[in-house]
Enzyme design. Structure first.
Site, PDB file in Angstrom:
ATOM      1  N   GLY A   1      75.528  35.356  39.011  1.00 23.35           N
ATOM      2  CA  GLY A   1      76.751  34.641  38.680  1.00 23.35           C
ATOM      3  C   GLY A   1      76.393  33.327  38.007  1.00 23.35           C
ATOM      4  O   GLY A   1      75.324  32.775  38.266  1.00 23.35           O
TER       5      GLY A   1
ATOM      6  N   THR B   1      85.382  25.787  37.662  1.00 25.98           N
ATOM      7  CA  THR B   1      84.574  26.989  37.853  1.00 25.98           C
ATOM      8  C   THR B   1      84.054  27.023  39.284  1.00 25.98           C
ATOM      9  O   THR B   1      83.601  26.014  39.805  1.00 25.98           O
ATOM     10  CB  THR B   1      83.381  27.013  36.885  1.00 25.98           C
ATOM     11  OG1 THR B   1      83.870  27.146  35.556  1.00 25.98           O
ATOM     12  CG2 THR B   1      82.449  28.186  37.184  1.00 25.98           C
TER      13      THR B   1
ATOM     14  N   SER C   1      82.283  23.434  39.613  1.00 25.26           N
ATOM     15  CA  SER C   1      82.992  22.223  40.050  1.00 25.26           C
ATOM     16  C   SER C   1      83.613  22.402  41.427  1.00 25.26           C
ATOM     17  O   SER C   1      83.758  21.441  42.178  1.00 25.26           O
ATOM     18  CB  SER C   1      84.072  21.858  39.021  1.00 25.26           C
ATOM     19  OG  SER C   1      85.032  22.902  38.926  1.00 25.26           O
TER      20      SER C   1
ATOM     21  N   LYS D   1      82.243  36.351  35.210  1.00 27.94           N
ATOM     22  CA  LYS D   1      81.155  35.399  35.425  1.00 27.94           C
ATOM     23  C   LYS D   1      80.124  35.937  36.410  1.00 27.94           C
ATOM     24  O   LYS D   1      79.175  35.244  36.752  1.00 27.94           O
ATOM     25  CB  LYS D   1      81.714  34.071  35.941  1.00 27.94           C
ATOM     26  CG  LYS D   1      82.686  33.407  34.977  1.00 27.94           C
ATOM     27  CD  LYS D   1      83.206  32.121  35.553  1.00 27.94           C
ATOM     28  CE  LYS D   1      84.239  31.478  34.634  1.00 27.94           C
ATOM     29  NZ  LYS D   1      84.782  30.229  35.188  1.00 27.94           N
TER      30      LYS D   1
END
Length: 201
Positions: free
Chosen positions: A104, A58, A183, A91
């Site tokens: 977000g 992500t 990540s 997102k």
């Protein structure tokens, strides 16, 4: 926004303001900056492991330059750390009555949506005070028996500030207008800072 293409953004859409130059510019499409490393390292045993897995692959990034701010997300949902089950998840969302606030998230989707709903209520309680609304949410997030178990990280931006919220009570305002979570957040953050001041980008 040529520098976005240097970051690996394949395509993006900018929502241009209708009435004011200070309205937000939003961008959320495919950002291919997703190394398989965990951005968050907790100390809550199995819960921390679940959180790390949920944030695998992500990347959410916000860049502020001049009177414009852009928020982008990779839109990728993975299962088991390697299987992409959905490539176009949203997102990044607009909050508030006029859509002047963009949020977000990285982490567990249902948890993040719950937190964004709570944040929207705080925004209605404190109109025009995004920082205060985020602080109030952070206090509730940390102290509430139910909310403190929610696993997510939020980026909240408006025309003036860029904030990062986590479940430990932190509300961090960026000093350079560049924030990232997920990540791949550290890689996206480094790339954005390197290209931010490049002339013509």
């Amino acid at each position: 926004m040529n520098f976005l293409r240097r970051l690996g953004v394949r395509s993006f859409a900018v929502a241009r303001p209708q009435t004011s130059q200070n309205r937000l510019f939003q961008c959320c499409d495919n950002v291919m900056l997703c190394p398989s490393r965990s951005y968050y390292s907790g100390s809550r045993g199995s819960e921390a492991n679940v959180f790390n897995e949920s944030m695998h692959a992500t990347t959410i990034l916000s860049v502020r330059k001049g009177n414009k701010v852009v928020v982008m997300g990779d839109g990728q949902i993975t299962q088991g750390g390697s299987i992409v089950v959905k490539p176009n998840a949203k997102k990044v969302r607009r909050l508030g009555g006029g859509g002047e606030i963009i949020c977000g998230f990285a982490g567990v989707t249902s948890d993040a949506i719950t937190l964004m709903e709570r944040l929207e209520k705080r925004i209605e309680m404190y109109p025009g005070q995004v920082s205060r609304a985020c602080v109030e949410l952070s206090k509730l997030w940390r102290t509430d028996k139910y909310l403190r178990r929610l696993e997510a990280l939020l980026i909240v931006v408006d025309k003036d500030v860029s904030l990062t919220l986590d479940g430990t009570g932190n509300v961090i305002e960026s000093n350079d207008g560049i924030v990232a979570v997920g990540s791949g957040g550290s890689y996206a953050l480094a790339a954005a800072r390197a290209l931010h001041d490049v002339p013509g980008k």
